[in-house]
Design a protein around this motif. Structure first.
Motif, PDB file in Angstrom:
ATOM      1  N   VAL A 246      -3.028   2.165  -4.072  1.00 25.51           N
ATOM      2  CA  VAL A 246      -2.713   3.589  -3.948  1.00 25.51           C
ATOM      3  C   VAL A 246      -3.854   4.335  -3.260  1.00 25.51           C
ATOM      4  CG1 VAL A 246      -2.240   5.734  -5.204  1.00 25.51           C
ATOM      5  CG2 VAL A 246      -1.273   3.569  -6.013  1.00 25.51           C
ATOM      6  N   VAL A 247      -3.491   5.108  -2.220  1.00 24.71           N
ATOM      7  CA  VAL A 247      -4.419   6.053  -1.593  1.00 24.71           C
ATOM      8  C   VAL A 247      -3.769   7.425  -1.674  1.00 24.71           C
ATOM      9  CG1 VAL A 247      -5.607   6.762   0.502  1.00 24.71           C
ATOM     10  CG2 VAL A 247      -5.374   4.324  -0.023  1.00 24.71           C
TER      11      VAL A 247
ATOM     12  N   SER B   4      -7.177   3.446  -7.872  1.00 27.88           N
ATOM     13  CA  SER B   4      -6.723   4.168  -6.689  1.00 27.88           C
ATOM     14  C   SER B   4      -7.904   4.727  -5.897  1.00 27.88           C
ATOM     15  CB  SER B   4      -5.797   5.318  -7.096  1.00 27.88           C
ATOM     16  OG  SER B   4      -6.480   6.230  -7.938  1.00 27.88           O
ATOM     17  N   THR B   5      -7.612   5.043  -4.629  1.00 24.98           N
ATOM     18  CA  THR B   5      -8.562   5.718  -3.759  1.00 24.98           C
ATOM     19  C   THR B   5      -8.094   7.153  -3.582  1.00 24.98           C
ATOM     20  OG1 THR B   5      -9.018   3.668  -2.550  1.00 24.98           O
ATOM     21  CG2 THR B   5      -9.621   5.741  -1.470  1.00 24.98           C
ATOM     22  N   ILE B   6      -8.922   8.109  -3.975  1.00 25.51           N
ATOM     23  CA  ILE B   6      -8.572   9.526  -3.830  1.00 25.51           C
ATOM     24  C   ILE B   6      -9.489  10.124  -2.768  1.00 25.51           C
ATOM     25  CG2 ILE B   6      -8.444  11.772  -4.961  1.00 25.51           C
ATOM     26  CD1 ILE B   6      -7.834  10.331  -7.564  1.00 25.51           C
ATOM     27  N   VAL B   7      -8.874  10.746  -1.769  1.00 25.67           N
ATOM     28  CA  VAL B   7      -9.618  11.300  -0.648  1.00 25.67           C
ATOM     29  C   VAL B   7      -9.429  12.810  -0.612  1.00 25.67           C
ATOM     30  CG1 VAL B   7      -9.849  11.368   1.860  1.00 25.67           C
ATOM     31  CG2 VAL B   7      -9.397   9.186   0.704  1.00 25.67           C
TER      32      VAL B   7
ATOM     33  N   LEU C  27       0.852  -1.195   0.000  1.00 25.98           N
ATOM     34  CA  LEU C  27       0.000   0.000   0.000  1.00 25.98           C
ATOM     35  C   LEU C  27       0.883   1.238   0.000  1.00 25.98           C
ATOM     36  CD1 LEU C  27      -2.718   1.569   0.490  1.00 25.98           C
ATOM     37  CD2 LEU C  27      -2.341   1.178   2.939  1.00 25.98           C
ATOM     38  N   VAL C  28       0.537   2.208  -0.837  1.00 22.18           N
ATOM     39  CA  VAL C  28       1.217   3.504  -0.858  1.00 22.18           C
ATOM     40  C   VAL C  28       0.179   4.575  -0.546  1.00 22.18           C
ATOM     41  CG1 VAL C  28       2.434   5.208  -2.267  1.00 22.18           C
ATOM     42  CG2 VAL C  28       2.949   2.776  -2.536  1.00 22.18           C
ATOM     43  N   VAL C  29       0.462   5.383   0.485  1.00 23.49           N
ATOM     44  CA  VAL C  29      -0.436   6.483   0.853  1.00 23.49           C
ATOM     45  C   VAL C  29       0.331   7.787   0.697  1.00 23.49           C
ATOM     46  CG1 VAL C  29      -1.951   7.469   2.598  1.00 23.49           C
ATOM     47  CG2 VAL C  29      -1.566   4.995   2.542  1.00 23.49           C
TER      48      VAL C  29
ATOM     49  N   VAL D 269      -5.904  13.938 -11.557  1.00 26.12           N
ATOM     50  CA  VAL D 269      -5.932  13.385 -12.918  1.00 26.12           C
ATOM     51  C   VAL D 269      -4.758  12.434 -13.123  1.00 26.12           C
ATOM     52  CG1 VAL D 269      -5.799  13.932 -15.370  1.00 26.12           C
ATOM     53  CG2 VAL D 269      -7.139  15.392 -13.841  1.00 26.12           C
ATOM     54  N   GLY D 270      -3.569  12.857 -12.705  1.00 25.99           N
ATOM     55  CA  GLY D 270      -2.383  12.020 -12.864  1.00 25.99           C
ATOM     56  C   GLY D 270      -2.498  10.698 -12.130  1.00 25.99           C
ATOM     57  N   VAL D 271      -3.016  10.744 -10.909  1.00 25.93           N
ATOM     58  CA  VAL D 271      -3.161   9.525 -10.115  1.00 25.93           C
ATOM     59  C   VAL D 271      -4.173   8.580 -10.747  1.00 25.93           C
ATOM     60  CG1 VAL D 271      -3.962   8.620  -7.897  1.00 25.93           C
ATOM     61  CG2 VAL D 271      -2.416  10.586  -7.955  1.00 25.93           C
TER      62      VAL D 271
END
Length: 228
Positions: A97-98, A143-146, A65-67, A134-136
């Motif tokens: 990815v978070v 990925s999880t975007i918060v 996992l990468v946060v 956008v890049g992520v």
């Protein structure tokens, strides 16, 4: 689980690293301008503006996992470009990815925003955060975007520091009644991040506090709590 936390020297990154460690995860945290100070967490210096170094570190750590909690308010490369590079490296390594984004991607012209609203940032930092999303998403579609907001509950919180400085006369300035946010306690935000990561929930999530408060109201609450 092996977890890589970028921005580990920041308030959110350090609180998250400590929470991961307490539950038994193997944590590697990065710092750049300041060292990571969480006992028991492996720390690595990293300049996120160095794309080759980012990719090399992910390959070396081999995380599950990468946060990404890191940002630099006035640095386009670190805030806008690096998250996509990090997400691409994580995807190549098979890691989840978070990514932590911000409510600064919105102008505030609407009374409230949901996850499907399109970003319309007014400030360069908001533009950078929107670009990072956008890049992520391109590099790591699952990925999880918060998106979060003012983070409270630690002594170095910018809003808390500003409120105390204004109340004691250390700084000149004002807090406005028409700048409304949903401040979130750092421990609540960390709990939400762990829940989303454990569930491997892809997509966009707004994680703020339950109360809509003006900057003025937040500042008054800080000062009452601190006896000012």
């Amino acid at each position: 689980m092996r977890v890589l936390v970028t921005g580990g020297s920041g308030a959110l990154g350090s609180h998250l690293s400590a929470a991961l460690l307490r539950r038994g995860d193997d944590v590697v945290a990065t710092g750049h301008r300041a060292p990571v100070v969480v006992a028991g967490v492996q720390t690595v210096p990293l300049d996120l503006a160095d794309a080759a170094a980012v990719t090399s570190l992910v390959r070396e750590v081999r995380p599950d996992l990468v946060v990404n909690t890191a940002y630099a308010y006035a640095d386009w490369t670190v805030t806008a470009v690096a998250p996509g590079v990090l997400a691409a490296a994580a995807t190549d390594a098979g890691a989840q990815v978070v990514h932590i984004s911000s409510d600064a991607v919105f102008s505030g012209h609407k009374p409230a925003y949901v996850e499907t609203d399109l970003p319309d940032p007014l400030i360069p930092y908001g533009v950078a955060k929107a670009a990072a999303e956008v890049g992520v998403r391109l590099a790591a579609p699952d990925s999880t975007i918060v998106r979060t907001t003012l983070i409270m509950g630690h002594r170095a919180a910018p809003m808390e520091t500003l409120s105390r400085a204004l109340a004691t006369g250390e700084r000149d300035g004002v807090l406005f009644t028409d700048d409304v946010r949903c401040p979130v306690h750092v421990d609540d935000l960390v709990a939400a991040l762990l829940e989303l990561a454990d569930a491997r929930r892809p997509g966009m999530f707004h994680v703020g506090g339950p109360d809509a408060l003006s900057r003025m109201a937040i500042g008054e609450l800080v000062c009452v709590r601190d006896g000012l």
